[in-house]
Motif scaffolding. Structure first.
Motif, PDB file in Angstrom:
ATOM      1  N   GLU A 246      -9.133  14.259 -70.039  1.00  0.00           N
ATOM      2  CA  GLU A 246      -8.946  14.944 -68.753  1.00  0.00           C
ATOM      3  C   GLU A 246     -10.263  15.510 -68.237  1.00  0.00           C
ATOM      4  O   GLU A 246     -10.554  15.450 -67.045  1.00  0.00           O
ATOM      5  CB  GLU A 246      -7.912  16.061 -68.892  1.00  0.00           C
ATOM      6  CG  GLU A 246      -6.491  15.570 -69.003  1.00  0.00           C
ATOM      7  CD  GLU A 246      -5.476  16.696 -69.158  1.00  0.00           C
ATOM      8  OE1 GLU A 246      -5.810  17.844 -68.778  1.00  0.00           O
ATOM      9  OE2 GLU A 246      -4.384  16.425 -69.647  1.00  0.00           O
ATOM     10  N   SER A 247     -11.065  16.048 -69.136  1.00  0.00           N
ATOM     11  CA  SER A 247     -12.353  16.614 -68.744  1.00  0.00           C
ATOM     12  C   SER A 247     -13.280  15.521 -68.207  1.00  0.00           C
ATOM     13  O   SER A 247     -13.945  15.700 -67.185  1.00  0.00           O
ATOM     14  CB  SER A 247     -12.996  17.309 -69.940  1.00  0.00           C
ATOM     15  OG  SER A 247     -14.309  17.674 -69.670  1.00  0.00           O
ATOM     16  N   VAL A 248     -13.324  14.390 -68.886  1.00  0.00           N
ATOM     17  CA  VAL A 248     -14.174  13.282 -68.444  1.00  0.00           C
ATOM     18  C   VAL A 248     -13.684  12.756 -67.104  1.00  0.00           C
ATOM     19  O   VAL A 248     -14.488  12.469 -66.202  1.00  0.00           O
ATOM     20  CB  VAL A 248     -14.205  12.169 -69.513  1.00  0.00           C
ATOM     21  CG1 VAL A 248     -14.833  10.909 -68.976  1.00  0.00           C
ATOM     22  CG2 VAL A 248     -14.968  12.642 -70.745  1.00  0.00           C
ATOM     23  N   THR A 249     -12.364  12.639 -66.945  1.00  0.00           N
ATOM     24  CA  THR A 249     -11.810  12.174 -65.678  1.00  0.00           C
ATOM     25  C   THR A 249     -12.160  13.135 -64.543  1.00  0.00           C
ATOM     26  O   THR A 249     -12.553  12.703 -63.455  1.00  0.00           O
ATOM     27  CB  THR A 249     -10.279  12.023 -65.794  1.00  0.00           C
ATOM     28  OG1 THR A 249      -9.977  11.137 -66.869  1.00  0.00           O
ATOM     29  CG2 THR A 249      -9.681  11.484 -64.525  1.00  0.00           C
ATOM     30  N   ALA A 250     -12.048  14.417 -64.792  1.00  0.00           N
ATOM     31  CA  ALA A 250     -12.403  15.411 -63.768  1.00  0.00           C
ATOM     32  C   ALA A 250     -13.887  15.338 -63.426  1.00  0.00           C
ATOM     33  O   ALA A 250     -14.269  15.441 -62.254  1.00  0.00           O
ATOM     34  CB  ALA A 250     -12.036  16.808 -64.244  1.00  0.00           C
ATOM     35  N   GLN A 251     -14.718  15.138 -64.430  1.00  0.00           N
ATOM     36  CA  GLN A 251     -16.157  15.030 -64.195  1.00  0.00           C
ATOM     37  C   GLN A 251     -16.480  13.769 -63.390  1.00  0.00           C
ATOM     38  O   GLN A 251     -17.309  13.816 -62.478  1.00  0.00           O
ATOM     39  CB  GLN A 251     -16.907  15.014 -65.523  1.00  0.00           C
ATOM     40  CG  GLN A 251     -18.403  15.064 -65.362  1.00  0.00           C
ATOM     41  CD  GLN A 251     -19.124  15.142 -66.701  1.00  0.00           C
ATOM     42  OE1 GLN A 251     -18.511  15.049 -67.745  1.00  0.00           O
ATOM     43  NE2 GLN A 251     -20.421  15.315 -66.650  1.00  0.00           N
ATOM     44  N   LEU A 252     -15.807  12.664 -63.698  1.00  0.00           N
ATOM     45  CA  LEU A 252     -16.019  11.441 -62.931  1.00  0.00           C
ATOM     46  C   LEU A 252     -15.599  11.619 -61.480  1.00  0.00           C
ATOM     47  O   LEU A 252     -16.283  11.162 -60.561  1.00  0.00           O
ATOM     48  CB  LEU A 252     -15.253  10.275 -63.565  1.00  0.00           C
ATOM     49  CG  LEU A 252     -15.831   9.708 -64.858  1.00  0.00           C
ATOM     50  CD1 LEU A 252     -14.890   8.670 -65.444  1.00  0.00           C
ATOM     51  CD2 LEU A 252     -17.195   9.103 -64.612  1.00  0.00           C
ATOM     52  N   LYS A 253     -14.454  12.282 -61.273  1.00  0.00           N
ATOM     53  CA  LYS A 253     -14.000  12.525 -59.905  1.00  0.00           C
ATOM     54  C   LYS A 253     -14.989  13.392 -59.145  1.00  0.00           C
ATOM     55  O   LYS A 253     -15.283  13.123 -57.976  1.00  0.00           O
ATOM     56  CB  LYS A 253     -12.620  13.184 -59.917  1.00  0.00           C
ATOM     57  CG  LYS A 253     -11.503  12.233 -60.278  1.00  0.00           C
ATOM     58  CD  LYS A 253     -10.156  12.931 -60.300  1.00  0.00           C
ATOM     59  CE  LYS A 253      -9.056  11.972 -60.738  1.00  0.00           C
ATOM     60  NZ  LYS A 253      -7.748  12.653 -60.825  1.00  0.00           N
ATOM     61  N   SER A 254     -15.519  14.416 -59.783  1.00  0.00           N
ATOM     62  CA  SER A 254     -16.493  15.275 -59.089  1.00  0.00           C
ATOM     63  C   SER A 254     -17.787  14.516 -58.815  1.00  0.00           C
ATOM     64  O   SER A 254     -18.400  14.697 -57.761  1.00  0.00           O
ATOM     65  CB  SER A 254     -16.759  16.551 -59.879  1.00  0.00           C
ATOM     66  OG  SER A 254     -17.486  16.286 -61.046  1.00  0.00           O
ATOM     67  N   ASN A 255     -18.205  13.644 -59.736  1.00  0.00           N
ATOM     68  CA  ASN A 255     -19.394  12.816 -59.492  1.00  0.00           C
ATOM     69  C   ASN A 255     -19.166  11.860 -58.334  1.00  0.00           C
ATOM     70  O   ASN A 255     -20.065  11.638 -57.517  1.00  0.00           O
ATOM     71  CB  ASN A 255     -19.776  12.040 -60.748  1.00  0.00           C
ATOM     72  CG  ASN A 255     -20.423  12.912 -61.797  1.00  0.00           C
ATOM     73  OD1 ASN A 255     -20.835  14.025 -61.515  1.00  0.00           O
ATOM     74  ND2 ASN A 255     -20.498  12.414 -63.012  1.00  0.00           N
TER      75      ASN A 255
END
Length: 162
Positions: free
Chosen positions: A45-54
């Motif tokens: 979930e953290s990686v997915t959120a970081q990808l979305k913010s990027n």
């Protein structure tokens, strides 16, 4: 009965083992597996959120670059260069040189203000010169190989511009 033949110390250790160690081992095994599963889900979930913010950051950056380019294209500098067809004509009059240098300054400013932009180029179709933020105003044949640019322009689909 068989149990009574052993000394009391062995009996206590075996009772402790049966009543404490086996359930504790099972509990530790279950909690470790649950914790690992939870950790994996949280990391995902953290990686997915970081990808979305990027993605959002990159889209915003690209939108800003597009706005800067539209403002550059709509500027009077490009309109003034529309009638200048050759490098000699560009260098023949101080006003032409000034317009070219103003466009070059705007292009360098666009490059410096956007970290994703390596270089900005203005290449008029029917002219023998180009303006590049990395190499200034020059003849097309002095710039180097522009086959990559022509190939990229041929592959453009939809709304195009370069």
């Amino acid at each position: 009965m068989l149990f009574k033949k052993f000394p009391i110390f062995v009996q206590l250790i075996s009772m402790l083992f049966i009543t404490m160690i086996i359930p504790t081992t099972l509990l530790i095994f279950y909690s470790t597996n649950s914790l690992m599963k939870y950790s994996e889900e949280e990391i995902a979930e953290s990686v997915t959120a970081q990808l979305k913010s990027n993605i959002n950051l990159n889209e915003t950056e690209i939108f800003n670059i597009i706005q800067d380019i539209i403002m550059l294209v709509e500027s009077n500098d490009i309109k003034a260069l529309k009638d200048i067809n050759s490098y000699e004509e560009l260098n023949s009059d101080y006003e032409h040189i000034e317009v070219g240098l103003d466009l070059l300054d705007r292009m360098k400013s666009l490059q410096e203000n956007n970290r994703m932009v390596e270089s900005v180029m203005f290449i008029p179709d029917q002219c023998d010169y180009l303006i590049s933020s990395s190499q200034s105003i020059m003849r097309k044949n002095q710039y180097g190989d522009l086959k990559w640019f022509n190939k990229a322009c041929e592959q453009m689909q939809g709304v195009s511009g370069y």
